[in-house]
Motif scaffolding. Sequence first.
Motif, mmCIF file in Angstrom:
data_model
loop_
_atom_site.group_PDB
_atom_site.id
_atom_site.type_symbol
_atom_site.label_atom_id
_atom_site.label_comp_id
_atom_site.label_asym_id
_atom_site.label_seq_id
_atom_site.Cartn_x
_atom_site.Cartn_y
_atom_site.Cartn_z
ATOM 1 N N HIS A 1 1.812 59.064 66.697
ATOM 2 C CA HIS A 1 1.382 58.174 65.621
ATOM 3 C C HIS A 1 2.300 58.133 64.405
ATOM 4 O O HIS A 1 2.058 57.380 63.484
ATOM 5 N N LYS A 2 3.363 58.923 64.376
ATOM 6 C CA LYS A 2 4.314 58.820 63.269
ATOM 7 C C LYS A 2 5.699 59.252 63.706
ATOM 8 O O LYS A 2 5.863 59.939 64.711
ATOM 9 N N ASP A 3 6.687 58.811 62.936
ATOM 10 C CA ASP A 3 8.075 59.125 63.248
ATOM 11 C C ASP A 3 8.429 60.479 62.647
ATOM 12 O O ASP A 3 8.328 60.668 61.441
ATOM 13 N N THR B 1 6.229 66.444 59.518
ATOM 14 C CA THR B 1 7.567 65.901 59.330
ATOM 15 C C THR B 1 8.282 66.809 58.336
ATOM 16 O O THR B 1 7.641 67.618 57.640
#
Length: 77
Positions: free
Chosen positions: A26-28, A50
């Motif tokens: 769902h996220k980079d 992250t």
Amino acid sequence: MTGQEPILSDGVIIEFIDGKDVPVQHKDFGERAVVMRDAKNPEGPILYFTEAEWDAFIAGVKDGEFDDLLEDPTEAP
């Protein structure tokens, strides 16, 4: 892996891994991600951060944002 050995701190394992190896979609995560898990239960839940999230967390710790979590909840203010 980035080649850095996992860190064991107060019962928590912290690892720095390649962002592409994170199973969370769902996220980079960019080039690198931080993985945190319980050393007593390494097969249990895993938290993924992250680099920006991790840096913000570390800055908050250094600024004392979480110091209230260290207080004994049975003590009166």
